[in-house]
Design a protein around this motif. Sequence first.
Motif, mmCIF file in Angstrom:
data_model
loop_
_atom_site.group_PDB
_atom_site.id
_atom_site.type_symbol
_atom_site.label_atom_id
_atom_site.label_comp_id
_atom_site.label_asym_id
_atom_site.label_seq_id
_atom_site.Cartn_x
_atom_site.Cartn_y
_atom_site.Cartn_z
ATOM 1 N N VAL A 268 5.229 0.649 3.803
ATOM 2 C CA VAL A 268 5.256 2.082 3.527
ATOM 3 C C VAL A 268 4.764 2.824 4.765
ATOM 4 N N ASP B 160 3.907 8.704 5.542
ATOM 5 C CA ASP B 160 4.352 9.749 4.612
ATOM 6 C C ASP B 160 4.869 9.166 3.294
ATOM 7 N N GLY B 161 4.614 7.879 3.053
ATOM 8 C CA GLY B 161 4.917 7.280 1.762
ATOM 9 C C GLY B 161 6.324 6.739 1.584
ATOM 10 N N LYS B 162 7.113 6.707 2.644
ATOM 11 C CA LYS B 162 8.480 6.190 2.540
ATOM 12 C C LYS B 162 8.490 4.666 2.691
#
Length: 137
Positions: A41, A44-46
């Motif tokens: 991940v 930014d959480g992607k």
Amino acid sequence: MTSGRVELLAPDGLVRSPAFSHVAVVSGAVRTIYIGGQDAVTADGKIVGKGDLAAQTTQILKNIETALAAAGAGLEHIIKWNVFVVEGQPIQAGFEAFRRFWGDRSTPPPLITAAFVKALGDPDWLAEIDAVAVVPA
């Protein structure tokens, strides 16, 4: 005050491997750093590399490197890896990505535990790795 010392051992009577050591002996003045389970991940959480164990392994190791740097350490301070891979994944792809990232280090390799698991916290995660690092004072 004595400075810290880390010894990674492959004792006689146990299989020798260039990929891992069996024993870590830590003594003296050291800082121990525990890196919690990292997944593929970005900040930014992607999720990186859906369906691609090699891409996910690379992102996980980048995350571990970032965490170590925040604590004033580097990959050379790792003494223990715990690796979790979702069942059915082609482990060789993850292993090759790890070897590319880790490079050709001449020091004894860290300890390692690897396990296949049914699932991780997100269905798109294929692996998770945590680590322990020791930095001599």
